[in-house]
Design a protein around this motif. Structure first.
Motif, PDB file in Angstrom:
ATOM      1  N   ALA A  32      10.116  48.869  11.049  1.00  0.00           N
ATOM      2  CA  ALA A  32       8.914  49.503  10.512  1.00  0.00           C
ATOM      3  C   ALA A  32       7.718  49.255  11.424  1.00  0.00           C
ATOM      4  CB  ALA A  32       8.628  48.977   9.103  1.00  0.00           C
ATOM      5  N   LYS A  41       5.621  52.142  13.294  1.00  0.00           N
ATOM      6  CA  LYS A  41       4.181  52.234  13.050  1.00  0.00           C
ATOM      7  C   LYS A  41       3.403  52.260  14.363  1.00  0.00           C
ATOM      8  CE  LYS A  41       0.349  49.924  10.696  1.00  0.00           C
ATOM      9  NZ  LYS A  41      -0.074  48.769   9.862  1.00  0.00           N
ATOM     10  N   ASP A  65      10.507  63.745   6.114  1.00  0.00           N
ATOM     11  CA  ASP A  65      10.866  62.461   5.512  1.00  0.00           C
ATOM     12  C   ASP A  65      11.879  61.667   6.347  1.00  0.00           C
ATOM     13  OD1 ASP A  65       9.205  62.885   3.296  1.00  0.00           O
ATOM     14  OD2 ASP A  65      10.790  63.949   2.206  1.00  0.00           O
ATOM     15  N   ALA A 121      10.958  58.032   6.595  1.00  0.00           N
ATOM     16  CA  ALA A 121      10.499  57.411   5.354  1.00  0.00           C
ATOM     17  C   ALA A 121      10.985  55.978   5.156  1.00  0.00           C
ATOM     18  CB  ALA A 121      10.890  58.275   4.155  1.00  0.00           C
ATOM     19  N   PRO A 122      12.232  55.648   5.505  1.00  0.00           N
ATOM     20  CA  PRO A 122      12.684  54.262   5.308  1.00  0.00           C
ATOM     21  C   PRO A 122      11.830  53.237   6.047  1.00  0.00           C
ATOM     22  CG  PRO A 122      14.551  55.691   5.730  1.00  0.00           C
ATOM     23  CD  PRO A 122      13.332  56.506   6.002  1.00  0.00           C
ATOM     24  N   THR A 178       8.454  53.744   6.785  1.00  0.00           N
ATOM     25  CA  THR A 178       7.025  53.914   6.539  1.00  0.00           C
ATOM     26  C   THR A 178       6.611  53.696   5.093  1.00  0.00           C
ATOM     27  OG1 THR A 178       7.339  56.316   6.251  1.00  0.00           O
ATOM     28  CG2 THR A 178       6.771  55.530   8.458  1.00  0.00           C
ATOM     29  N   GLN A 179       7.569  53.658   4.177  1.00  0.00           N
ATOM     30  CA  GLN A 179       7.243  53.428   2.779  1.00  0.00           C
ATOM     31  C   GLN A 179       7.156  51.938   2.511  1.00  0.00           C
ATOM     32  OE1 GLN A 179      10.349  55.511   0.698  1.00  0.00           O
ATOM     33  NE2 GLN A 179       9.433  57.523   1.074  1.00  0.00           N
ATOM     34  N   PRO A 180       6.012  51.440   2.061  1.00  0.00           N
ATOM     35  CA  PRO A 180       5.838  49.990   1.861  1.00  0.00           C
ATOM     36  C   PRO A 180       6.829  49.430   0.858  1.00  0.00           C
ATOM     37  CG  PRO A 180       3.739  51.149   1.766  1.00  0.00           C
ATOM     38  CD  PRO A 180       4.811  52.196   1.743  1.00  0.00           C
ATOM     39  N   ALA A 181       7.352  48.246   1.164  1.00  0.00           N
ATOM     40  CA  ALA A 181       8.238  47.521   0.244  1.00  0.00           C
ATOM     41  C   ALA A 181       8.203  46.057   0.609  1.00  0.00           C
ATOM     42  CB  ALA A 181       9.658  48.050   0.330  1.00  0.00           C
ATOM     43  N   ASP A 239       3.539  47.957   6.323  1.00  0.00           N
ATOM     44  CA  ASP A 239       4.466  49.080   6.366  1.00  0.00           C
ATOM     45  C   ASP A 239       5.919  48.653   6.382  1.00  0.00           C
ATOM     46  OD1 ASP A 239       2.603  51.159   6.338  1.00  0.00           O
ATOM     47  OD2 ASP A 239       2.150  50.809   8.445  1.00  0.00           O
ATOM     48  N   SER A 296       9.564  47.989   5.073  1.00  0.00           N
ATOM     49  CA  SER A 296      10.276  48.770   4.071  1.00  0.00           C
ATOM     50  C   SER A 296      11.666  48.244   3.838  1.00  0.00           C
ATOM     51  CB  SER A 296      10.352  50.239   4.505  1.00  0.00           C
ATOM     52  OG  SER A 296      11.022  50.337   5.724  1.00  0.00           O
ATOM     53  N   THR A 319      16.914  51.818   3.084  1.00  0.00           N
ATOM     54  CA  THR A 319      17.282  52.931   2.221  1.00  0.00           C
ATOM     55  C   THR A 319      18.133  53.960   2.936  1.00  0.00           C
ATOM     56  OG1 THR A 319      15.249  54.087   2.825  1.00  0.00           O
ATOM     57  CG2 THR A 319      15.180  52.716   0.842  1.00  0.00           C
TER      58      THR A 319
END
Length: 324
Positions: A262, A266, A279, A282-283, A285-288, A300, A302, A305
């Protein structure tokens, strides 16, 4: 591996098609025709997202860490796999539907991921000490491999009574590669196909000592006579080797690896221009949240996924582990 090769080929074909006149006919049947535009759209629908993700990730890793991985590094890893498989290496590639070039690419991608982790991970003394429990130096030894524990114990009794180890190996070992040479093993450590449990038990033996109890592995039960054991020493003196263990541990685990990837994504400021593929990253860039103590503190980060996030490294790891 096969899926990635097919998807990459599919998207490259789609990109080629997209650059051509979209009304050109690719194929015809009695029921109609298929145009390049139709083929491109179908390939993009089936393979576009996963393949674009793989291509973009490889590009940004190469850009940021390519100078950390040489051709010599890739060749060295390839040589390790060749050593494991020996004469069956080419047949294994063919059976797995993997080309040599594809394998080299996957090995390089794995090394690039390791470089990214190595540059950003912060390990604690507790991490190093845990890795030290796994690590062993390179050792040489003789062994006798048998199918059951009772036979192994009986042979240990005979050895302790003074019978010749090499003679017993030739007469009893099921390891046809080493038995006729007195059970002499090639140099090994915790990374060998014998397994970490085997190495962990063997490293406790001093030069000339025979294992007091059988050592179990996936192959059966081993009686080991140590030839040369340099000893583990202190963990503080082995940080370079221990860091390699910790980095490999992260690289082999999707959940632990994703925060590092990530950060790479970024930094690259990836912009996807086509809405149908927006998308793809997306794995990354999506915060987790992440539970890894050594993971970088990045907003950032993640959670894993997508299988394609680490598909390049999985194939090389699977090839190596299947030899055990």
């Amino acid at each position: 591996m096969k899926k990635i090769i097919l998807s990459c080929a599919a998207l490259l074909l789609a990109v080629t098609i997209a650059g051509c006149s979209t009304d050109k006919t690719v194929a015809t049947t009695t029921s109609g025709k298929i145009t390049q535009e139709q083929l491109y759209n179908e390939l993009k629908t089936q393979y576009g997202t996963t393949t674009l993700q793989t291509m973009l990730l490889n590009n940004v890793l190469e850009d940021q860490y390519g100078d950390k991985v040489s051709k010599k590094d890739t060749t060295a890893e390839l040589d390790k796999l060749k050593a494991i498989y020996g004469d069956s290496f080419d047949a294994t590639l063919k059976q797995s539907n993997i080309t040599l070039d594809a394998l080299k690419t996957n090995i390089r991608t794995t090394l690039l991921k390791k470089a990214a982790v190595s540059a950003n991970a912060k390990f604690t003394d507790a991490d190093y000490k845990r890795a030290f429990e796994i690590w062993t130096p390179k050792m040489t030894a003789q062994h006798i491999l048998v199918a059951d524990e009772a036979t192994a114990k009986d042979l240990i009794t005979k050895i302790n009574a003074g019978e010749d180890f090499a003679k017993l190996a030739k007469e009893n070992s099921t390891d046809t590669t080493t038995k006729n040479d007195g059970g002499k093993l090639p140099e090994f450590d915790y990374t060998s196909s014998l397994g970490t449990d085997f190495a962990a038990a063997a490293v406790k033996l001093k030069d000339g000592e025979v294992s007091p109890t059988p050592i179990q592995s996936q192959s059966g039960y081993h009686i080991v006579k140590m030839t040369k054991n340099p000893g583990k020493g202190k963990w503080e003196d082995r940080k370079k080797e221990l860091k390699e263990i910790l980095v490999t541990e992260i690289t082999s685990d999707n959940t632990k690896l994703l925060p590092y990837l990530a950060q790479v994504v970024k930094k690259a400021n990836v912009q996807i221009k086509e809405d149908d593929l927006k998308d793809a990253m997306a794995p990354f860039t999506q915060p987790a949240a992440t539970s890894s103590s050594s993971a970088p503190k990045a907003k950032d980060s993640s959670k894993a996924t997508s299988d394609t996030a680490t598909s390049s490294s999985d194939s090389a790891a699977a090839t190596s582990s299947s030899a055990k």
